[in-house]
Write a protein that holds these residues in place. Structure first.
Motif, PDB file in Angstrom:
ATOM      1  N   UNK A  46      -2.057  11.154  -6.371  1.00  0.00           N
ATOM      2  CA  UNK A  46      -1.600  12.543  -7.139  1.00  0.00           C
ATOM      3  C   UNK A  46      -1.046  13.446  -6.139  1.00  0.00           C
ATOM      4  N   UNK A  47      -1.515  13.383  -4.867  1.00  0.00           N
ATOM      5  CA  UNK A  47      -0.804  14.465  -3.930  1.00  0.00           C
ATOM      6  C   UNK A  47       0.458  13.788  -3.602  1.00  0.00           C
ATOM      7  N   UNK A  48       0.769  12.487  -3.441  1.00  0.00           N
ATOM      8  CA  UNK A  48       2.243  12.002  -3.356  1.00  0.00           C
ATOM      9  C   UNK A  48       3.042  12.499  -4.243  1.00  0.00           C
ATOM     10  N   UNK A  78      15.389  10.255   0.800  1.00  0.00           N
ATOM     11  CA  UNK A  78      15.513   8.905  -0.088  1.00  0.00           C
ATOM     12  C   UNK A  78      14.336   8.068   0.005  1.00  0.00           C
ATOM     13  N   UNK A  79      13.926   7.887   1.236  1.00  0.00           N
ATOM     14  CA  UNK A  79      12.763   6.985   1.273  1.00  0.00           C
ATOM     15  C   UNK A  79      11.356   7.471   0.708  1.00  0.00           C
ATOM     16  N   UNK A  80      11.349   8.792   0.927  1.00  0.00           N
ATOM     17  CA  UNK A  80      10.144   9.381   0.267  1.00  0.00           C
ATOM     18  C   UNK A  80      10.029   9.235  -1.237  1.00  0.00           C
ATOM     19  N   UNK A  81      11.269   9.565  -1.860  1.00  0.00           N
ATOM     20  CA  UNK A  81      11.413   9.400  -3.429  1.00  0.00           C
ATOM     21  C   UNK A  81      11.388   7.900  -3.571  1.00  0.00           C
ATOM     22  N   UNK A  82      11.871   6.977  -2.855  1.00  0.00           N
ATOM     23  CA  UNK A  82      11.840   5.532  -3.289  1.00  0.00           C
ATOM     24  C   UNK A  82      10.162   5.148  -3.295  1.00  0.00           C
ATOM     25  N   UNK A  83       9.799   5.030  -1.802  1.00  0.00           N
ATOM     26  CA  UNK A  83       8.458   4.491  -1.877  1.00  0.00           C
ATOM     27  C   UNK A  83       7.268   5.595  -2.692  1.00  0.00           C
ATOM     28  N   UNK A  86       7.513   4.427  -6.033  1.00  0.00           N
ATOM     29  CA  UNK A  86       6.833   3.135  -6.431  1.00  0.00           C
ATOM     30  C   UNK A  86       5.342   3.207  -6.289  1.00  0.00           C
ATOM     31  N   UNK A  87       4.651   4.094  -5.161  1.00  0.00           N
ATOM     32  CA  UNK A  87       3.294   4.286  -5.334  1.00  0.00           C
ATOM     33  C   UNK A  87       2.936   4.868  -6.647  1.00  0.00           C
ATOM     34  N   UNK A  88       3.582   5.771  -7.116  1.00  0.00           N
ATOM     35  CA  UNK A  88       3.043   6.383  -8.453  1.00  0.00           C
ATOM     36  C   UNK A  88       3.302   5.423  -9.719  1.00  0.00           C
ATOM     37  N   UNK A  89       4.441   4.715  -9.669  1.00  0.00           N
ATOM     38  CA  UNK A  89       4.753   3.923 -10.812  1.00  0.00           C
ATOM     39  C   UNK A  89       3.827   2.762 -10.859  1.00  0.00           C
ATOM     40  N   UNK A  90       3.394   2.102  -9.793  1.00  0.00           N
ATOM     41  CA  UNK A  90       2.441   0.855  -9.549  1.00  0.00           C
ATOM     42  C   UNK A  90       1.135   1.328  -9.220  1.00  0.00           C
ATOM     43  N   UNK A  91       0.818   2.613  -9.131  1.00  0.00           N
ATOM     44  CA  UNK A  91      -0.454   3.267  -8.797  1.00  0.00           C
ATOM     45  C   UNK A  91      -1.093   2.543  -7.730  1.00  0.00           C
ATOM     46  N   UNK A  92      -0.234   2.638  -6.749  1.00  0.00           N
ATOM     47  CA  UNK A  92      -0.694   1.814  -5.404  1.00  0.00           C
ATOM     48  C   UNK A  92      -0.328   2.559  -3.980  1.00  0.00           C
ATOM     49  N   UNK A  93      -1.158   3.091  -3.290  1.00  0.00           N
ATOM     50  CA  UNK A  93      -0.788   4.205  -2.396  1.00  0.00           C
ATOM     51  C   UNK A  93      -0.217   3.491  -1.143  1.00  0.00           C
ATOM     52  N   UNK A  94      -0.114   1.992  -1.295  1.00  0.00           N
ATOM     53  CA  UNK A  94       0.213   1.181  -0.067  1.00  0.00           C
ATOM     54  C   UNK A  94       2.030   1.380   0.152  1.00  0.00           C
TER      55      UNK A  94
END
Length: 202
Positions: A46-48, A78-83, A86-94
């Motif tokens: 959520x914070x991400x 760009x990398x913050x938006x990308x990674x 992905x954390x939000x889309x896949x619900x994976x903080x890694x």
């Protein structure tokens, strides 16, 4: 196009404000979960999701105020938006935790590629801020490339082997302090290879 001067306090707020806000929000929300569209998200994710638009707005504000963005700022966004996405889309903080690794590996690779070609890409970016002889730029570029590689390794070790709290502290405080310490330890190089701009212009 010359970069417009901005109040140092405002510049610092735009550069460091988003990461400080990330740390504060994580501190308060890390133990909570949020249900959105039938999917449960951790406080970290959520914070991400909050951090991405905040960083984007801060970067846009910096561009509006100065008329310029460094390549590092653009790549970081760009990398913050990308990674982060992905954390939000896949619900994976890694994925978001991998982001600093990718940033530092990219920077180390770019600087290393320049060195292989016998040039310093760092000089092209920072010439106005650090007037150095060419030999000094080559040494500093090599050291910084190795430093970025070390930061990438450190980030991987920390997020893979330690708690999320430890990683957030490392990202918020450890990385900026490490960068500050690196440039402080280069004082001898700056003194040895520094150029006197005033003298060269006279």
């Amino acid at each position: 196009m010359t970069e417009k001067q901005v109040n140092p306090t405002l510049r610092a707020a735009l550069e460091y404000g988003p990461i400080i806000l990330f740390f504060v929000a994580y501190t308060f929300l890390k133990d909570r979960s949020f249900m959105v569209g039938g999917t449960e998200y951790s406080g970290f994710v959520a914070v991400t999701a909050m951090f991405i638009p905040v960083l984007a707005l801060a970067t846009l504000a910096m561009w509006k105020l100065t008329g310029h963005l460094s390549k590092m700022q653009i790549v970081t966004l760009v990398l913050v938006i990308g990674f982060g996405g992905m954390s939000i889309w896949f619900n994976d903080e890694r994925f978001f935790k991998m982001k600093p690794t990718m940033i530092y590996l990219l920077f180390a690779g770019i600087l290393g590629f320049g060195l292989l070609r016998g040039t310093s890409y760092l000089e092209a970016v920072m010439d106005r801020a650090l007037p150095l002889e060419r030999a000094g730029w080559m040494i500093l570029t090599k050291r910084l490339a190795l430093f970025f590689l070390a930061l990438a390794i450190a980030n991987e070790v920390i997020w893979r082997s330690m708690s999320t709290d430890a990683w957030v502290n490392f990202k918020t405080f450890g990385l900026p302090l490490a960068m500050f310490a690196f440039f402080m330890t280069q004082a001898g190089l700056f003194k040895r290879y520094g150029t006197d701009e005033d003298a060269s212009e006279s």
